[in-house]
Write an enzyme that holds these catalytic residues in place. Structure first.
Site, short mmCIF file in Angstrom:
data_model
loop_
_atom_site.label_atom_id
_atom_site.label_comp_id
_atom_site.label_asym_id
_atom_site.label_seq_id
_atom_site.Cartn_x
_atom_site.Cartn_y
_atom_site.Cartn_z
N GLY A 146 0.84 -1.20 0.00
CA GLY A 146 0.00 0.00 0.00
C GLY A 146 0.87 1.24 0.00
O GLY A 146 2.04 1.21 -0.40
N THR A 165 0.79 4.55 5.10
CA THR A 165 0.13 3.44 5.79
C THR A 165 1.19 2.40 6.19
O THR A 165 1.12 1.81 7.28
CB THR A 165 -0.93 2.76 4.88
OG1 THR A 165 -1.60 3.75 4.12
CG2 THR A 165 -1.92 1.96 5.68
N GLY A 166 2.16 2.20 5.30
CA GLY A 166 3.23 1.24 5.58
C GLY A 166 3.99 1.60 6.85
O GLY A 166 4.34 0.73 7.66
N GLU A 175 5.66 -3.41 0.87
CA GLU A 175 5.76 -3.09 -0.57
C GLU A 175 4.97 -1.80 -0.76
O GLU A 175 3.74 -1.82 -0.75
CB GLU A 175 5.16 -4.23 -1.40
CG GLU A 175 5.88 -5.55 -1.27
CD GLU A 175 7.27 -5.55 -1.86
OE1 GLU A 175 7.65 -4.57 -2.54
OE2 GLU A 175 8.00 -6.52 -1.63
N CYS A 184 2.18 0.45 -9.09
CA CYS A 184 3.25 0.97 -8.22
C CYS A 184 4.51 1.29 -9.01
O CYS A 184 5.18 2.27 -8.73
CB CYS A 184 3.54 -0.02 -7.10
SG CYS A 184 3.82 -1.68 -7.67
N GLU A 236 3.90 10.73 -5.15
CA GLU A 236 3.62 9.57 -5.99
C GLU A 236 2.31 9.84 -6.72
O GLU A 236 1.23 9.78 -6.11
CB GLU A 236 3.47 8.29 -5.16
CG GLU A 236 3.23 7.11 -6.07
CD GLU A 236 2.77 5.84 -5.38
OE1 GLU A 236 2.16 5.91 -4.32
OE2 GLU A 236 3.03 4.76 -5.94
#
Ligand code: NAP
Length: 476
Positions: free
Chosen positions: A222, A226-227, A244, A278, A380
């Site tokens: 994600g 959040t990671g 990831e 991604c 991003e």
């Protein structure tokens, strides 16, 4: 659809549901239970009860079940692809590729079922040692909405083949394909409780799973933010974690590159899956001597992309998956020329016409003359917007490429082996392509550096992430 816990289809303890909306039409497709902390705990209990039996099952038998499931998925590819397109938005051809990718990954890990075992290690002057590899126990997988089927396979393939049991939390906007794939696995003979699916909000279900003391490992895909939250929670329980996360992949086009191939690579690299990949091309860095010609050729191709409902024929690009993402892209592009953050070459608006009137559509957009400090280069950009930057030479291209907190993928387009070698050595990325972008394969390790994450998926090394290694030393 219902959640799957302990081999049963169940509703949430709260009795509440969430709507699943088709992003191309705004129509309600289905409703899924809005899971709670209690549901997450029940799923972990079910996975924990199933663990000893599954771990004791031979790897070959485990692989046999997954292999059977992969075969059924291939048979049902068209039907599954329709479901994926309806909930995710991608064109049907892309959805079919993704469903096939799910089967490919499962079959790849089935092929490795006999390969993971400990080693015998002679220790001069002190006898010998050997290592034992065992599954960890209950693992958790948390996945995003951009490629829900493929990313599910990246996680369940190595986890289940190596004897772990799993609780998977799908993204809230795309749980239907994940639930259906889990049913296929169950029908193929996966014992009850081995794979459990809990739907519901990430902050509630996801966090409960990460915090649960019976969960030994978390594999998260994600956003970087959040990671970081997941990593913090996992650290307090000293749990193994793979992250990831996002990327801002640069594509470097040198003046000796095959221009036609590079234009086609940029087009697919950015606009596949409506830019929601991604490792999509998120920054295009072109030598200034060829920039004018390159942008002209790319503009023509971008203008020709057919945008619409992925269920219709001849569609190249569907909608964004959800309102949050759509609003983000609209806000990012609004007033970009007035703010001197770039010049829109083509696109930049919500498309007009009835085919796109009710969904989260945005025109494929090319932005030139983007200054270094622009948000288009710093964030991003997870959508169909491609910023182009002109660079003097390879040194400047690499400096610009590495000017990011991310390090997921990067590609270099050149016919010079020396330039390619310099790129391989100096680009900060987990995966580097030469004269292509976006390609992944089950055999090839995948993951990033920096804020793109920790750990690798795919390839044989991903199995190690799901195994506990014990060393035994024997004095002779
Ligand atoms: P996200 O918002 O971070 O959500 C990912 C998953 O985490 C969802 O299931 C989400 O549930 C859940 N979640 C949200 N908050 C959570 C929390 N506090 N604790 C635990 N889980 C939580 O990301 P996304 O918008 O779905 O996906 C897009 C991102 O994924 C992009 O950044 C993309 O680059 C990245 N991505 C990376 C890779 C890779 O392999 N590196 C592959 C694909 C995508 P809800 O849906 O309920 O919020």
């Amino acid at each position: 659809m219902k959640m799957q816990i302990g081999g049963k289809a169940v509703d949430a303890c709260s009795g509440e549901f969430s709507d699943i909306i088709n992003p191309a039409t705004g129509e309600l497709i289905d409703r899924v239970p809005r899971g709670t902390e209690d549901d997450a705990a029940m799923a972990v209990e079910a996975a924990s009860s199933a663990f000893s039996g599954w771990a004791a099952t031979s790897p070959q038998r485990r692989a046999g079940i997954l292999y059977r499931a992969a075969g059924t998925v291939r048979q049902k590819k068209d039907e599954l692809a329709v479901l994926l397109t309806r909930e995710q938005g991608k064109p049907l051809t892309e959805a079919k590729n993704e469903i096939e990718g799910f089967a490919n990954v499962l079959e790849y890990y089935c092929g490795l079922a006999s390969s993971f075992h400990g080693d015998f290690i002679p220790v001069p002057q002190n006898g010998y040692a050997f290592t034992i590899k065992k599954p960890l126990g209950v693992c958790t997988a948390i996945i995003p909405w951009n490629m829900p089927a493929l990313i599910m396979a990246w996680k369940i393939g190595p986890a289940l083949v190596s004897g772990n049991t799993l609780v998977l939390k799908p993204a809230s906007s795309t749980p239907l394909t994940n639930l259906t794939l889990a049913s296929v696995l169950s029908d193929a003979g996966l014992p009850a409780g081995t794979l459990n699916i809990v739907t519901g909000p990430g902050e509630i279900v996801g966090e409960s799973l990460v915090k649960n003391s019976k969960v030994k490992r978390i594999s998260f895909t994600g956003e970087a933010g959040t990671g970081k939250r997941v990593a913090e929670l996992a650290a307090s329980g000293m749990k193994k974690v793979t992250l990831e996360l996002g990327g801002s992949d640069p594509m470097l086009v040198c003046d000796d590159a095959n221009l036609e191939a590079a234009v086609a690579g940029a087009l697919r690299g950015r606009f596949y899956n409506c830019g929601q990949t991604c490792t999509a091309v998120k920054r295009l860095l072109v030598f200034e001597s060829i920039a004018e010609e390159f942008i002209k050729k790319l503009e023509a191709r971008v203008r020709n992309l057919r945008v619409g409902n992925g269920m219709h024929e001849n569609i190249d690009m569907g909608p964004l998956n959800n309102r949050r993402q759509w609003e983000y892209i609209k806000e990012l592009i609004a007033g970009i020329e007035e703010k001197e953050e770039g010049k829109i070459v083509t696109g930049g608006r919500v498309p007009e016409g009835s085919a796109c009137s009710r969904g989260y559509f945005f025109e494929p957009t090319l932005v030139a003359d983007v200054p270094e400090e622009s948000r288009l280069l710093k964030e991003e950009v997870f959508g169909p917007v491609l910023p182009v930057v002109r660079v003097k030479d390879l040194d400047e291209a690499i400096e610009e490429a590495n000017n990011t907190c991310y390090g997921l993928g990067a590609s270099i387009w050149t016919n010079s082996i020396d330039r390619a070698r310099i790129g391989f050595e100096q680009l900060n990325a987990g995966i580097i392509w030469l004269n292509q972008h976006l390609k992944v394969a089950p055999e090839v390790p995948f993951g990033g550096t920096g804020e793109s994450g920790i750990g690798r998926e795919n390839g044989p090394d991903a199995l190690s992430e799901y195994l506990d290694l014990k060393t035994v030393m024997i004095k002779t």
